[in-house]
Design an enzyme around this catalytic site. Structure first.
Site, PDB file in Angstrom:
ATOM      1  N   GLU A 226       0.505  -1.142  -0.114  1.00 36.44           N
ATOM      2  CA  GLU A 226      -0.246  -0.037  -0.194  1.00 36.44           C
ATOM      3  C   GLU A 226       1.278   1.911   0.119  1.00 36.44           C
ATOM      4  O   GLU A 226       0.494   2.138   0.843  1.00 36.44           O
ATOM      5  CB  GLU A 226      -0.672   0.030   1.106  1.00 36.44           C
ATOM      6  CG  GLU A 226      -2.195  -1.189   1.200  1.00 36.44           C
ATOM      7  CD  GLU A 226      -3.004  -1.397   2.233  1.00 36.44           C
ATOM      8  OE1 GLU A 226      -2.280  -0.852   3.426  1.00 36.44           O
ATOM      9  OE2 GLU A 226      -3.678  -2.107   2.451  1.00 36.44           O
ATOM     10  N   GLU A 363      -4.584  -8.859  -0.639  1.00 32.27           N
ATOM     11  CA  GLU A 363      -6.453  -8.885   1.078  1.00 32.27           C
ATOM     12  C   GLU A 363      -7.514  -8.915  -0.173  1.00 32.27           C
ATOM     13  O   GLU A 363      -7.884  -7.812  -0.767  1.00 32.27           O
ATOM     14  CB  GLU A 363      -5.497  -7.558   1.685  1.00 32.27           C
ATOM     15  CG  GLU A 363      -4.075  -7.818   2.319  1.00 32.27           C
ATOM     16  CD  GLU A 363      -4.235  -6.222   3.045  1.00 32.27           C
ATOM     17  OE1 GLU A 363      -5.036  -5.734   3.177  1.00 32.27           O
ATOM     18  OE2 GLU A 363      -3.066  -5.797   4.305  1.00 32.27           O
TER      19      GLU A 363
END
Length: 455
Positions: A226, A363
């Site tokens: 991220e 995820e």
């Protein structure tokens, strides 16, 4: 994702032990179409007692580092995608913090054991993603030496996974978060700071790669997690260029350590693991892998999927939705519906999978909101089955986000203290989807069958 989120709550276990369940990911928009929102932070640095007693993550037995390359079984794109199957995240463990230092008990989860990973394997999971932060475990430049004890513990956990017949993914998880004090892998820092950042990044990955260079194909490296500028205004061209540089440095550095690393599969994200900002014309570049000695491409693309935001991870119960898709009748989120899921997965296939680059959805998941709506868990099950099925059909590897927190707003499906499955229906849904031979009709949420596509 929308904001750096750490969740604090009581972990319901038989021993009534209080756990703080931090989520070392700011869960939010993964494909570019969710509503912006902030999630409150909570202090996760306090001491936590577990049923196993207080345990330091650096008090492990020193694992044996292979001094010769382990036997390597070459897996093509389709073969490794099939072999990795359905994955599970060992979230809020080796990326969790205690007083700013990564510590596996920092956010309330108990010490990781081989028994936990055996339980995960027994459920049918074939891959475990192990988020790892380094931060204060890294020494000063120019060597940037990573503490041996921390690498030992990472290796010990990797061995638990592989010895239970699963693939292991290790990454650099929280070192690039603008919301963490001491974070350093900051892509939006000016050019005069990037030289030092890139030197440090190279040094750390060189040490990680060297430690594991003789491991076989069951170990995959993920460059970062991220990574973005901390804003939600869309990609910044200069910062995105630095992300591309990081991925290139990562690739070259791993390959230069030799042995099995010359052919290991490497996983890397675009802007904030956001699907739209990775597949679209925003600047993501897959690095040239000129040092790879495998016969074919050995790079994977990393994305996350938490859409629609109000259904999956919005913690504001005043506006969060508890039902999703064509069967929902009350407090329902119909955006990013079944049709959208299929379309976004096809975009991943068209852009990467069809070009020889496996996609790992590192995820995905939905927080538990059954306190607000008892029917919510059936809609969680339905969402998971739809998403995993679509990912499978488009050649992607889905990995469920589990943060160990099994109560309200948690993602946990396994009680890590008592080693018990807490959400068997969710696991069964994921396994049904990943093991299906082709498309199949996914059952409506129980009790909502009458509202089939007529809705």
């Amino acid at each position: 994702m929308k904001s750096f989120m750490k969740k604090l709550g009581a972990f319901a276990a038989a021993l009534m032990i209080t756990l703080c369940a931090g989520c070392n990911s700011d869960k939010g928009n993964s494909s570019g179409n969710s509503t912006d929102s902030n999630v409150s932070d909570s202090n996760q640095s306090g001491d936590v007692s577990t049923s196993e007693g207080e345990s330091s993550s650096t008090e492990s037995v020193t694992p044996e580092v292979p001094d010769e390359p382990q036997e390597w079984h070459e897996l093509s794109q389709s073969e490794i995608t099939a072999a990795m199957g359905m994955g599970w995240n060992l979230g809020n463990q080796l990326e969790s913090l205690r007083n700013g230092t990564p510590h596996e008990n920092g956010w309330g989860n108990p010490t990781i054991t081989n028994d936990l990973l055996k339980l995960v394997s027994d459920q049918g999971f074939k891959t475990v993603r192990i988020p790892v932060s380094y931060l204060t475990h890294i020494g000063e430049g120019p060597d940037y030496t990573v503490e041996k004890e921390w690498l030992d513990r990472i290796q010990e956990v990797v061995d638990y996974v592989i010895n239970n017949d699963m693939f292991a993914i290790i990454n650099m998880h929280g070192d690039g978060y603008y919301t963490i004090d001491g974070a350093w892998l900051l892509c939006a820092e000016p050019a005069d700071k990037q030289t030092e950042i890139k030197a440090k990044y190279e040094a750390v990955w060189r040490q990680i790669a060297d430690r594991f260079k003789n491991y076989d194909e069951h170990l995959i490296f993920e460059s970062m997690n991220e990574e973005f500028d901390g804003q939600y205004n869309g990609p910044n061209a200069e910062a995105y260029a630095n992300i591309n540089d990081y991925n290139r440095i990562f690739t070259d550095t791993v390959r230069k350590t030799g042995s099995n690393n010359t052919k290991r599969w490497l996983l890397m994200p675009g802007w904030n693991t956001n699907i739209a900002h990775t597949v679209g014309d925003f600047g993501f570049e897959i690095p040239e892998d000129t040092l790879c000695e495998a016969d074919g491409k050995r790079i994977m693309v990393s994305v996350h999927y938490y859409d629609p935001y109000n259904f999956t991870i919005n913690e504001d119960m005043n506006i969060a939705k508890t039902q999703w898709g064509k069967y929902g009748v009350e407090n329902v989120e119909k955006t990013n519906n079944e049709t959208y899921v299929n379309a976004i997965m096809k975009r991943l296939n068209d852009k990467f999978v069809s070009q020889g680059y496996p996609v790992v959805i590192g995820e995905l998941g939905v927080q538990d909101k059954t306190q607000k709506d008892p029917a919510h868990n059936e809609f969680r099950r339905y969402w998971l089955e739809v998403v995993v099925s679509a990912a499978k059909q488009q050649g992607c590897v889905p990995i469920y986000w589990d943060n160990g927190y099994i109560l309200n707003k948690g993602f946990g499906i396994i009680d890590r203290i008592n080693l018990k499955v807490t959400q068997p229906d969710l696991i069964e849904a994921m396994m049904r989807a990943i093991n299906a031979d082709g498309e199949y009709e996914i059952a409506a949420p129980a009790g909502f069958e009458k509202d089939d596509a007529a809705a």
